[in-house]
Motif scaffolding. Structure first.
Motif, short mmCIF file in Angstrom:
data_model
loop_
_atom_site.label_atom_id
_atom_site.label_comp_id
_atom_site.label_asym_id
_atom_site.label_seq_id
_atom_site.Cartn_x
_atom_site.Cartn_y
_atom_site.Cartn_z
N UNK A 40 0.82 -1.20 0.00
CA UNK A 40 0.00 0.00 0.00
C UNK A 40 0.86 1.25 0.00
N UNK A 41 1.96 1.21 0.74
CA UNK A 41 2.83 2.37 0.90
C UNK A 41 3.77 2.55 -0.29
N UNK A 42 4.44 1.47 -0.69
CA UNK A 42 5.43 1.53 -1.78
C UNK A 42 5.21 0.36 -2.74
N UNK A 43 4.16 0.40 -3.55
CA UNK A 43 3.86 -0.75 -4.42
C UNK A 43 4.97 -1.12 -5.39
N UNK A 44 5.65 -0.13 -5.96
CA UNK A 44 6.70 -0.42 -6.94
C UNK A 44 7.88 -1.12 -6.28
N UNK A 45 8.27 -0.66 -5.10
CA UNK A 45 9.38 -1.30 -4.38
C UNK A 45 8.96 -2.67 -3.84
N UNK A 46 7.72 -2.76 -3.38
CA UNK A 46 7.23 -4.02 -2.83
C UNK A 46 7.25 -5.13 -3.88
N UNK A 47 6.95 -4.78 -5.11
CA UNK A 47 6.91 -5.77 -6.18
C UNK A 47 8.29 -6.37 -6.47
N UNK A 48 9.35 -5.66 -6.07
CA UNK A 48 10.70 -6.21 -6.26
C UNK A 48 10.90 -7.50 -5.48
N UNK A 49 10.15 -7.63 -4.39
CA UNK A 49 10.29 -8.84 -3.56
C UNK A 49 9.70 -10.06 -4.25
N UNK A 50 8.94 -9.84 -5.33
CA UNK A 50 8.32 -10.96 -6.05
C UNK A 50 9.19 -11.48 -7.19
N UNK A 51 10.42 -10.99 -7.29
CA UNK A 51 11.30 -11.40 -8.40
C UNK A 51 11.55 -12.90 -8.38
#
Length: 201
Positions: A40-51
């Protein structure tokens, strides 16, 4: 007599493991909530964890259903095994493994809820997740239990680190390993059907 001794040893091990299971469950829930909130706070950065999930998805492309099941099974079983085996490092590795997976699950669940809806998330995670997630929590608990014994060894308190590692590995092979296989089978052959029937995808 041997069978009774085996059952008693198993009950004793479970009793000793329960506190670590509760600790693992608590931190898994907290890390999952953290991952969900972080999207919710940092969606673009959070998605990096799904690499890592993206790399696994790429590996699955073009494979047969059996090969997909086998790859999922090997991936999960090896990671959980080493989470247990490396618990001797004061339980740090299984703890980190647990928290990381909880965080990734939270990010993934929020991302999929936004993209495809909550129903998709429930349909996609529940069938195999009801087995796989408890196995993740329990394997981490076993690793942290080994870490606790290792800490007692450092403190020069009565402890049998080698024996504890052997107990953990036997527990994994006898109970967790078959259930991890079952979860991989469900994820490959049943989860897609549930997603199609429930979410129409």
């Amino acid at each position: 007599m041997h069978n009774e001794n085996t059952k008693e040893a198993f009950r004793t091990y479970i009793d000793e493991l329960i506190p670590f299971v509760w600790i693992s469950l608590l931190f898994f829930v907290l890390s999952t909530i953290a991952g969900y909130a972080y999207y919710t706070i940092e969606p673009s950065y959070a998605l990096n964890s799904l690499s890592g999930l993206e790399e696994l998805a790429e590996m699955l492309q073009g494979l047969s259903a059996f090969e997909i099941m086998l790859l999922i099974f090997v991936n999960n079983s090896v990671k959980m095994f080493f989470s247990i085996l490396l618990g001797f490092a004061l339980g740090i590795i299984p703890f980190g493994f647990l928290v990381l997976n909880g965080f990734i699950l939270g990010v993934f669940a929020h991302y999929q809820a936004v993209e495809s809806g909550t129903l998709f998330v429930i349909a996609g995670l529940t069938p195999h997740g009801i087995i796989e997630i408890p196995m993740l929590i329990i394997s981490s608990a076993v690793g942290m239990k080994i870490g606790y014994v290792a800490l007692n060894t450092i403190r020069s308190q009565p402890a049998d680190l080698k024996g504890e590692i052997i107990r953990g590995i036997k527990f994994y092979l006898h109970w967790l390993f078959p259930l991890i296989l079952l979860a991989a089978i469900i994820e490959t052959f049943i989860t897609p059907v549930i997603i199609y029937l429930v979410a129409g995808i």
